[in-house]
Design a protein around this motif. Structure first.
Motif, PDB file in Angstrom:
ATOM      1  N   PRO A  99       0.804  -1.229   0.000  1.00 51.01           N
ATOM      2  CA  PRO A  99       0.000   0.000   0.000  1.00 51.01           C
ATOM      3  C   PRO A  99       0.836   1.276   0.000  1.00 51.01           C
ATOM      4  O   PRO A  99       0.339   2.319  -0.396  1.00 51.01           O
ATOM      5  CB  PRO A  99      -0.838  -0.110   1.277  1.00 51.01           C
ATOM      6  CG  PRO A  99      -0.229  -1.190   2.085  1.00 51.01           C
ATOM      7  CD  PRO A  99       0.528  -2.080   1.155  1.00 51.01           C
ATOM      8  N   TRP A 100       2.088   1.191   0.420  1.00 52.64           N
ATOM      9  CA  TRP A 100       2.898   2.414   0.483  1.00 52.64           C
ATOM     10  C   TRP A 100       3.677   2.666  -0.811  1.00 52.64           C
ATOM     11  O   TRP A 100       4.406   3.639  -0.914  1.00 52.64           O
ATOM     12  CB  TRP A 100       3.865   2.368   1.679  1.00 52.64           C
ATOM     13  CG  TRP A 100       4.757   1.173   1.676  1.00 52.64           C
ATOM     14  CD1 TRP A 100       5.978   1.068   1.074  1.00 52.64           C
ATOM     15  CD2 TRP A 100       4.510  -0.082   2.298  1.00 52.64           C
ATOM     16  NE1 TRP A 100       6.486  -0.182   1.266  1.00 52.64           N
ATOM     17  CE2 TRP A 100       5.621  -0.900   2.022  1.00 52.64           C
ATOM     18  CE3 TRP A 100       3.461  -0.598   3.055  1.00 52.64           C
ATOM     19  CZ2 TRP A 100       5.698  -2.213   2.475  1.00 52.64           C
ATOM     20  CZ3 TRP A 100       3.550  -1.903   3.511  1.00 52.64           C
ATOM     21  CH2 TRP A 100       4.656  -2.690   3.224  1.00 52.64           C
ATOM     22  N   LEU A 101       3.525   1.782  -1.796  1.00 54.94           N
ATOM     23  CA  LEU A 101       4.165   2.003  -3.093  1.00 54.94           C
ATOM     24  C   LEU A 101       3.111   2.384  -4.123  1.00 54.94           C
ATOM     25  O   LEU A 101       1.965   1.939  -4.049  1.00 54.94           O
ATOM     26  CB  LEU A 101       4.891   0.744  -3.564  1.00 54.94           C
ATOM     27  CG  LEU A 101       6.065   0.237  -2.730  1.00 54.94           C
ATOM     28  CD1 LEU A 101       6.714  -0.956  -3.422  1.00 54.94           C
ATOM     29  CD2 LEU A 101       7.102   1.329  -2.505  1.00 54.94           C
ATOM     30  N   TYR A 148      -1.781   5.332  -5.489  1.00 52.19           N
ATOM     31  CA  TYR A 148      -1.551   4.238  -4.556  1.00 52.19           C
ATOM     32  C   TYR A 148      -2.643   3.186  -4.743  1.00 52.19           C
ATOM     33  O   TYR A 148      -3.739   3.505  -5.210  1.00 52.19           O
ATOM     34  CB  TYR A 148      -1.530   4.766  -3.123  1.00 52.19           C
ATOM     35  CG  TYR A 148      -0.308   5.592  -2.843  1.00 52.19           C
ATOM     36  CD1 TYR A 148       0.921   4.980  -2.628  1.00 52.19           C
ATOM     37  CD2 TYR A 148      -0.351   6.988  -2.835  1.00 52.19           C
ATOM     38  CE1 TYR A 148       2.061   5.725  -2.411  1.00 52.19           C
ATOM     39  CE2 TYR A 148       0.790   7.746  -2.616  1.00 52.19           C
ATOM     40  CZ  TYR A 148       1.992   7.106  -2.402  1.00 52.19           C
ATOM     41  OH  TYR A 148       3.119   7.838  -2.195  1.00 52.19           O
ATOM     42  N   LYS A 177      -4.813   1.778  -2.995  1.00 51.72           N
ATOM     43  CA  LYS A 177      -6.143   1.908  -2.387  1.00 51.72           C
ATOM     44  C   LYS A 177      -7.151   2.559  -3.343  1.00 51.72           C
ATOM     45  O   LYS A 177      -8.352   2.375  -3.187  1.00 51.72           O
ATOM     46  CB  LYS A 177      -6.069   2.706  -1.090  1.00 51.72           C
ATOM     47  CG  LYS A 177      -5.656   4.134  -1.326  1.00 51.72           C
ATOM     48  CD  LYS A 177      -6.067   5.084  -0.227  1.00 51.72           C
ATOM     49  CE  LYS A 177      -5.687   6.473  -0.699  1.00 51.72           C
ATOM     50  NZ  LYS A 177      -5.476   7.453   0.276  1.00 51.72           N
ATOM     51  N   PRO A 198       8.569  -0.818   6.314  1.00 54.95           N
ATOM     52  CA  PRO A 198       7.483   0.052   5.816  1.00 54.95           C
ATOM     53  C   PRO A 198       6.101  -0.424   6.265  1.00 54.95           C
ATOM     54  O   PRO A 198       5.231   0.394   6.537  1.00 54.95           O
ATOM     55  CB  PRO A 198       7.601  -0.032   4.290  1.00 54.95           C
ATOM     56  CG  PRO A 198       8.859  -0.705   3.987  1.00 54.95           C
ATOM     57  CD  PRO A 198       9.418  -1.314   5.217  1.00 54.95           C
ATOM     58  N   ASN A 199       5.932  -1.729   6.372  1.00 52.78           N
ATOM     59  CA  ASN A 199       4.647  -2.251   6.819  1.00 52.78           C
ATOM     60  C   ASN A 199       4.329  -1.812   8.254  1.00 52.78           C
ATOM     61  O   ASN A 199       3.172  -1.764   8.644  1.00 52.78           O
ATOM     62  CB  ASN A 199       4.655  -3.778   6.726  1.00 52.78           C
ATOM     63  CG  ASN A 199       3.372  -4.388   7.232  1.00 52.78           C
ATOM     64  OD1 ASN A 199       2.327  -4.194   6.635  1.00 52.78           O
ATOM     65  ND2 ASN A 199       3.435  -5.068   8.355  1.00 52.78           N
ATOM     66  N   LYS A 231       1.568   8.898   3.759  1.00 51.15           N
ATOM     67  CA  LYS A 231       0.796   9.651   2.774  1.00 51.15           C
ATOM     68  C   LYS A 231      -0.047   8.737   1.881  1.00 51.15           C
ATOM     69  O   LYS A 231      -0.960   9.180   1.219  1.00 51.15           O
ATOM     70  CB  LYS A 231       1.691  10.555   1.946  1.00 51.15           C
ATOM     71  CG  LYS A 231       2.802   9.869   1.175  1.00 51.15           C
ATOM     72  CD  LYS A 231       3.542  10.920   0.335  1.00 51.15           C
ATOM     73  CE  LYS A 231       4.583  10.319  -0.560  1.00 51.15           C
ATOM     74  NZ  LYS A 231       5.792   9.865   0.140  1.00 51.15           N
ATOM     75  N   HIS A 232       0.273   7.428   1.891  1.00 47.87           N
ATOM     76  CA  HIS A 232      -0.481   6.509   1.039  1.00 47.87           C
ATOM     77  C   HIS A 232      -1.808   6.103   1.659  1.00 47.87           C
ATOM     78  O   HIS A 232      -2.604   5.436   1.024  1.00 47.87           O
ATOM     79  CB  HIS A 232       0.359   5.265   0.776  1.00 47.87           C
ATOM     80  CG  HIS A 232       0.751   4.527   2.014  1.00 47.87           C
ATOM     81  ND1 HIS A 232       1.839   4.915   2.773  1.00 47.87           N
ATOM     82  CD2 HIS A 232       0.207   3.478   2.639  1.00 47.87           C
ATOM     83  CE1 HIS A 232       1.936   4.095   3.798  1.00 47.87           C
ATOM     84  NE2 HIS A 232       0.964   3.214   3.759  1.00 47.87           N
ATOM     85  N   ILE A 233      -2.021   6.467   2.911  1.00 47.40           N
ATOM     86  CA  ILE A 233      -3.270   6.003   3.558  1.00 47.40           C
ATOM     87  C   ILE A 233      -4.417   6.975   3.311  1.00 47.40           C
ATOM     88  O   ILE A 233      -4.237   8.165   3.348  1.00 47.40           O
ATOM     89  CB  ILE A 233      -3.042   5.780   5.068  1.00 47.40           C
ATOM     90  CG1 ILE A 233      -2.233   4.501   5.246  1.00 47.40           C
ATOM     91  CG2 ILE A 233      -4.363   5.671   5.806  1.00 47.40           C
ATOM     92  CD1 ILE A 233      -1.894   4.209   6.666  1.00 47.40           C
TER      93      ILE A 233
END
Ligand SMILES: Nc1ncnc2c1ncn2[C@@H]1O[C@H](COP(=O)(O)OP(=O)(O)O)[C@@H](O)[C@H]1O
Ligand SMILES: [Mg+2]
Lengths: 247, 262
Positions: A83-85, A125, A127, B184-185, B260-262
């Motif tokens: 999720p962070w990529l 991203y 999501k 990162p997780n 920032k990806h959330i």
């Protein structure tokens, strides 16, 4: 020899505190280059186990798996996107981890992103994508490293019926186009027939090979044309009977 | 941008302004009531001081050249103990994650240390390190380190098995799994542990300053109690509240960057 992998007398037991679990018993199997093979069998019979032995993730077994220096790549039920990529970073994750980022591979990734209309989401991203789109990104990540053999462990089973058909058709076409070999685990008989050259029916645990059915259709353009073939019902009944007798 | 979208954004902004307005209003009412209740004698100015008295105390401290020194000393101790706590915590969590057997071996001791009231070690620390800043930092470190280790390590353990499988199937090395997946997780847990760590560090530093110091906000509070001038105590408490809020905000900025990806 045209065999990608030759499996002989493969037996696998798991050891747990609760006791021994016999997962596979005496499996003999040849996997030909460029062929797509489906594994069907009751759930918990040992299908995923067989894939992880073939991939080399698990090296604790008896018997023998002969394979050349082939590169395998997994596609799982869960797209496992990070999720962070971003989508692009996810698609190229394998290349990055294998330190194999070349112009040629990146161009291929771009080509696939365009093919599946994902280009405009490159920098988003995961999501923000639908389940189907995410599974397409997972497909691109799998193909990006240019594997010789794709191991597909129920990759479509979390998708809704419509998306499932569309995406399995995408995967089918790209495998055919590039002449890739693949093993698909599924509990969907229709999927097994329309997707593959050979359906292997496994018995309940410990899995043994119950039957091997060669699938031949006249028009192999897509899973839809194969589904419409007269032979389809015949194959279905055959597999159904093999599965049924196990219950 | 459509009109509706514009309106939606405007509404979001209005809500934000409204919240800020009420927050400021609340603090003003609080200060005003405090002052008023003290002045009309409902609550004791001796015990609870008052906003104007605190203000005067601050001016007095500034004039005596003490104000910024107290703040600086406490901030310095907090920052050193915090940075040591999170970096050591992070490092030890990684070691535990890589050596699961070791993690299992020391598990009961970590649990024991975690529930031990570390203040009890105060006298011992002072005897070993002397009555100085070092003791205070060590005190705070003892309090924040175990929590950091345990929360970060538990964060590492939440890495989904299908993602571990994916990485292994891509032939990722142990180091790659750690840097590209496990860490990162755990960003969210790591940030949460930072927040916990800040609070714990403040507790440790103030506790330490109570015990040994000659400067710092903890000292200000103890001194105020000794000379029966509770204006000092209240000033100290207010400063602590401001400092903890400031540090918390800094972590929130980091959080926005990492997540920032959330
Ligand atoms: N790592 C493991 N340890 C112990 N038992 C396992 C492990 N993985 C799978 N099994 C057991 O082996 C059997 C086959 O599992 P699996 O290959 O996942 O089945 P399938 O994919 O056909 O549903 C199941 O009974 C399962 O509980
Ligand atoms: Mg399975």
């Amino acid at each position: 020899m045209n065999n990608l992998i030759k499996i002989q007398e493969l037996t696998k037991n798991y050891h747990t505190k609760e006791g021994e679990i016999n997962a596979l018993f005496n499996i003999n199997l040849d996997i030909e280059k460029g062929k797509i093979i489906s594994l069907v069998g009751p759930s918990g019979c040992g299908k995923s186990t067989l894939l992880s032995l073939i991939s080399g993730l698990d090296e604790d077994y008896s018997g023998c798996i002969l394979k050349d220096k082939i590169k395998t790549a997994y596609m799982l039920q869960n797209d496992a996107l990070l999720p962070w990529l971003t989508i692009y970073e996810n698609a190229t994750l394998g290349l990055k981890l294998q330190k194999n980022i070349t112009k040629e591979r990146l161009e291929y990734v771009d080509y696939l992103l365009k093919l599946y209309n994902l280009q405009e989401f490159k920098d988003n991203y995961p999501k923000s994508l639908s389940g189907g789109m995410k599974q397409r990104v997972a497909l691109i990540r799998t193909l990006a490293i240019n594997p010789d053999l794709l191991l597909l462990d129920e990759p479509f089973s979390a998708l809704d019926q419509q998306t499932r058909l569309l995406i399995s058709d995408d995967v089918y076409k790209i495998l055919r186009k590039e002449g890739k070999s693949a093993i698909l685990v599924t509990h969907n008989i229709e999927e097994a027939i329309t997707f593959s050259d050979q359906v292997i029916v496994l018995s309940k645990r410990p899995a043994t090979i119950k039957n091997i059915i060669d699938i031949k259709f006249k028009n192999n353009d897509s899973i839809f044309t194969r589904r419409r073939d007269n032979q389809y019902e015949e194959y279905f009944d055959l597999i159904w009977k093999d599965l049924d007798m196990n219950e | 941008m459509s009109n509706e979208q514009k309106q939606y954004l405007k509404k979001l902004k209005n809500t934000k302004i409204k919240i800020l307005f009420w927050q400021i209003l609340l603090i003003i009412i609080f200060i005003f009531l405090w002052e008023l209740l003290v002045n009309i004698g409902v609550i004791s100015s001796f015990i609870f001081s008052s906003p104007s008295r605190i203000f005067k105390t601050i001016i007095e401290l500034i004039n005596n050249n003490n104000f910024f020194i107290h703040i600086f000393i406490t901030l310095k101790e907090v920052l050193i103990a915090f940075i040591l706590g999170i970096s050591l915590g992070f490092l030890i969590a990684i070691i535990l994650y890589q050596f699961k057997l070791f993690a299992r071996i020391i598990d009961p001791y970590l649990t024991m240390l975690n529930s031990l009231p570390k203040v009890a070690l105060g006298p011992l620390i002072i005897i070993v390190c002397g009555a100085n800043s070092k003791s205070i930092i060590l005190m705070a470190l003892l309090i924040n380190l175990i929590v950091s280790i345990i929360t970060i390590y538990n964060g590492f353990l939440t890495t989904p098995s299908y993602q571990l499988k994916l990485f292994k199937s891509l032939n990722a090395s142990k180091l790659q799994i750690l840097t590209h997946l496990v860490i990162p997780n755990s960003y969210q847990t790591i940030i949460a542990s930072f927040k916990l760590c800040v609070a714990q560090t403040l507790v440790g530093v103030i506790m330490g300053e109570f015990l040994v110091s000659k400067q710092g906000i903890g000292y200000l509070i103890v001194y105020g109690k000794q000379v029966f001038n509770l204006n000092y105590v209240m000033t100290g408490i207010i400063l602590l509240a401001l400092i903890s809020y400031l540090l918390y905000k800094l972590i929130v900025i980091l959080e926005k960057k990492l997540l920032k990806h959330i």
